[in-house]
Design a protein around this motif. Structure first.
Motif, PDB file in Angstrom:
ATOM      1  N   ILE A  67       0.856  -1.185   0.000  1.00 30.97           N
ATOM      2  CA  ILE A  67       0.000   0.000   0.000  1.00 30.97           C
ATOM      3  C   ILE A  67       0.887   1.227   0.000  1.00 30.97           C
ATOM      4  O   ILE A  67       1.755   1.373   0.832  1.00 30.97           O
ATOM      5  N   ILE A  68       0.633   2.095  -0.928  1.00 34.92           N
ATOM      6  CA  ILE A  68       1.441   3.287  -1.057  1.00 34.92           C
ATOM      7  C   ILE A  68       0.643   4.465  -0.503  1.00 34.92           C
ATOM      8  O   ILE A  68      -0.354   4.867  -1.088  1.00 34.92           O
ATOM      9  N   VAL A  69       1.056   4.993   0.622  1.00 36.16           N
ATOM     10  CA  VAL A  69       0.429   6.187   1.152  1.00 36.16           C
ATOM     11  C   VAL A  69       1.226   7.369   0.632  1.00 36.16           C
ATOM     12  O   VAL A  69       2.382   7.559   1.000  1.00 36.16           O
ATOM     13  N   ILE A  70       0.633   8.126  -0.271  1.00 35.49           N
ATOM     14  CA  ILE A  70       1.342   9.213  -0.931  1.00 35.49           C
ATOM     15  C   ILE A  70       1.595  10.351   0.055  1.00 35.49           C
ATOM     16  O   ILE A  70       2.656  10.937   0.074  1.00 35.49           O
ATOM     17  N   SER A  71       0.624  10.683   0.840  1.00 39.10           N
ATOM     18  CA  SER A  71       0.774  11.678   1.900  1.00 39.10           C
ATOM     19  C   SER A  71      -0.297  11.381   2.930  1.00 39.10           C
ATOM     20  O   SER A  71      -1.028  10.406   2.808  1.00 39.10           O
ATOM     21  N   CYS A  72      -0.412  12.225   3.919  1.00 39.91           N
ATOM     22  CA  CYS A  72      -1.394  11.940   4.967  1.00 39.91           C
ATOM     23  C   CYS A  72      -2.826  12.108   4.465  1.00 39.91           C
ATOM     24  O   CYS A  72      -3.759  11.670   5.116  1.00 39.91           O
ATOM     25  N   ARG A  73      -3.023  12.705   3.301  1.00 36.46           N
ATOM     26  CA  ARG A  73      -4.372  12.907   2.770  1.00 36.46           C
ATOM     27  C   ARG A  73      -4.663  12.072   1.520  1.00 36.46           C
ATOM     28  O   ARG A  73      -5.782  12.034   1.052  1.00 36.46           O
ATOM     29  N   LYS A  74      -3.650  11.415   0.954  1.00 41.43           N
ATOM     30  CA  LYS A  74      -3.812  10.638  -0.272  1.00 41.43           C
ATOM     31  C   LYS A  74      -3.454   9.177  -0.008  1.00 41.43           C
ATOM     32  O   LYS A  74      -2.416   8.893   0.571  1.00 41.43           O
ATOM     33  N   LEU A  75      -4.313   8.280  -0.480  1.00 40.01           N
ATOM     34  CA  LEU A  75      -4.062   6.854  -0.311  1.00 40.01           C
ATOM     35  C   LEU A  75      -4.231   6.159  -1.645  1.00 40.01           C
ATOM     36  O   LEU A  75      -5.248   6.328  -2.315  1.00 40.01           O
ATOM     37  N   SER A  76      -3.226   5.407  -2.041  1.00 42.62           N
ATOM     38  CA  SER A  76      -3.287   4.645  -3.275  1.00 42.62           C
ATOM     39  C   SER A  76      -3.007   3.175  -2.989  1.00 42.62           C
ATOM     40  O   SER A  76      -1.994   2.840  -2.386  1.00 42.62           O
ATOM     41  N   ILE A  77      -3.935   2.338  -3.433  1.00 44.04           N
ATOM     42  CA  ILE A  77      -3.677   0.897  -3.388  1.00 44.04           C
ATOM     43  C   ILE A  77      -3.669   0.342  -4.818  1.00 44.04           C
ATOM     44  O   ILE A  77      -3.783  -0.851  -5.025  1.00 44.04           O
ATOM     45  N   SER A  78      -3.518   1.233  -5.777  1.00 44.47           N
ATOM     46  CA  SER A  78      -3.478   0.848  -7.173  1.00 44.47           C
ATOM     47  C   SER A  78      -2.334  -0.136  -7.425  1.00 44.47           C
ATOM     48  O   SER A  78      -1.200   0.104  -7.026  1.00 44.47           O
ATOM     49  N   LYS A  79      -2.665  -1.234  -8.066  1.00 41.24           N
ATOM     50  CA  LYS A  79      -1.707  -2.272  -8.452  1.00 41.24           C
ATOM     51  C   LYS A  79      -1.014  -2.945  -7.264  1.00 41.24           C
ATOM     52  O   LYS A  79       0.066  -3.489  -7.404  1.00 41.24           O
ATOM     53  N   CYS A  80      -1.630  -2.927  -6.101  1.00 45.77           N
ATOM     54  CA  CYS A  80      -1.081  -3.637  -4.931  1.00 45.77           C
ATOM     55  C   CYS A  80      -1.659  -5.051  -4.940  1.00 45.77           C
ATOM     56  O   CYS A  80      -2.544  -5.396  -4.162  1.00 45.77           O
ATOM     57  N   TYR A  81      -1.153  -5.854  -5.836  1.00 41.19           N
ATOM     58  CA  TYR A  81      -1.749  -7.143  -6.169  1.00 41.19           C
ATOM     59  C   TYR A  81      -1.801  -8.139  -5.023  1.00 41.19           C
ATOM     60  O   TYR A  81      -2.635  -9.031  -5.027  1.00 41.19           O
ATOM     61  N   GLN A  82      -0.939  -8.028  -4.040  1.00 43.04           N
ATOM     62  CA  GLN A  82      -0.924  -9.016  -2.967  1.00 43.04           C
ATOM     63  C   GLN A  82      -1.779  -8.623  -1.772  1.00 43.04           C
ATOM     64  O   GLN A  82      -1.905  -9.390  -0.825  1.00 43.04           O
ATOM     65  N   VAL A  83      -2.374  -7.450  -1.795  1.00 46.55           N
ATOM     66  CA  VAL A  83      -3.225  -7.020  -0.685  1.00 46.55           C
ATOM     67  C   VAL A  83      -4.621  -7.605  -0.896  1.00 46.55           C
ATOM     68  O   VAL A  83      -5.252  -7.376  -1.913  1.00 46.55           O
ATOM     69  N   THR A  84      -5.077  -8.357   0.086  1.00 46.64           N
ATOM     70  CA  THR A  84      -6.406  -8.965   0.005  1.00 46.64           C
ATOM     71  C   THR A  84      -7.442  -8.041   0.623  1.00 46.64           C
ATOM     72  O   THR A  84      -7.106  -7.078   1.316  1.00 46.64           O
ATOM     73  N   GLN A  85      -8.711  -8.359   0.395  1.00 47.66           N
ATOM     74  CA  GLN A  85      -9.795  -7.580   0.992  1.00 47.66           C
ATOM     75  C   GLN A  85      -9.687  -7.591   2.510  1.00 47.66           C
ATOM     76  O   GLN A  85      -9.844  -6.556   3.154  1.00 47.66           O
ATOM     77  N   ASN A  86      -9.407  -8.742   3.073  1.00 47.92           N
ATOM     78  CA  ASN A  86      -9.323  -8.889   4.523  1.00 47.92           C
ATOM     79  C   ASN A  86      -8.177  -8.053   5.096  1.00 47.92           C
ATOM     80  O   ASN A  86      -8.340  -7.357   6.101  1.00 47.92           O
ATOM     81  N   VAL A  87      -7.038  -8.101   4.459  1.00 50.31           N
ATOM     82  CA  VAL A  87      -5.871  -7.350   4.936  1.00 50.31           C
ATOM     83  C   VAL A  87      -6.131  -5.855   4.843  1.00 50.31           C
ATOM     84  O   VAL A  87      -5.880  -5.109   5.789  1.00 50.31           O
ATOM     85  N   PHE A  88      -6.668  -5.393   3.713  1.00 51.23           N
ATOM     86  CA  PHE A  88      -6.913  -3.960   3.583  1.00 51.23           C
ATOM     87  C   PHE A  88      -7.988  -3.480   4.547  1.00 51.23           C
ATOM     88  O   PHE A  88      -7.876  -2.404   5.131  1.00 51.23           O
ATOM     89  N   SER A  89      -9.021  -4.284   4.725  1.00 50.78           N
ATOM     90  CA  SER A  89     -10.094  -3.907   5.646  1.00 50.78           C
ATOM     91  C   SER A  89      -9.562  -3.757   7.066  1.00 50.78           C
ATOM     92  O   SER A  89      -9.860  -2.775   7.757  1.00 50.78           O
ATOM     93  N   THR A  90      -8.754  -4.705   7.505  1.00 51.27           N
ATOM     94  CA  THR A  90      -8.160  -4.634   8.846  1.00 51.27           C
ATOM     95  C   THR A  90      -7.230  -3.430   8.950  1.00 51.27           C
ATOM     96  O   THR A  90      -7.263  -2.690   9.931  1.00 51.27           O
TER      97      THR A  90
END
Length: 128
Positions: free
Chosen positions: A25-48
């Motif tokens: 997961i690439i957090v660009i700054s404290c106000r921007k969040l990008s999970i684009s192309k983060c192929y190994q992140v699952t729904q469960n992991v991101f939700s947690t």
């Protein structure tokens, strides 16, 4: 989540999941969040991760582009949590026009949208 315990149970598995999140997961700054192309992140992991570690009220830009492995219901659920969202980027996802309408009902501050959708017309949106 398997292997995770709030009481300090299996710390090793928690650390492995944390490393997976940080490396994908690439957090660009404290106000921007990008999970684009983060192929190994699952729904469960991101939700947690988002429930426990993100200050959802500070995120104004969300990029979920190329997250085609997430279900449309999950993308609507997580996007709708960002109540101060101003920009949403959602190319190559399973989102439909109806899903975007659902997101806009929760995220009423969105002023910039860049997305690809599956429907060929707005007819399905009228009934929502």
């Amino acid at each position: 989540m398997p292997g995770f315990s709030d009481k300090g149970g299996n710390v090793h598995n928690f650390l492995l999941i944390w490393v997976q999140i940080i490396s994908n997961i690439i957090v660009i700054s404290c106000r921007k969040l990008s999970i684009s192309k983060c192929y190994q992140v699952t729904q469960n992991v991101f939700s947690t991760f988002s429930d426990r570690w993100l200050a959802l009220e500070t995120i104004t830009v969300l990029d979920i582009s190329n997250c085609y492995w997430f279900s449309n219901d999950f993308l609507v659920e997580i996007s709708s949590k960002f109540l101060h969202l101003e920009e949403l980027y959602a190319h190559d996802t399973k989102l439909t026009l109806v899903d975007l309408v659902k997101i806009f009902k929760s995220c009423q501050k969105v002023t910039r949208l860049s997305a690809s959708v599956m429907e060929a017309s707005w007819l399905d949106v009228k009934h929502e």
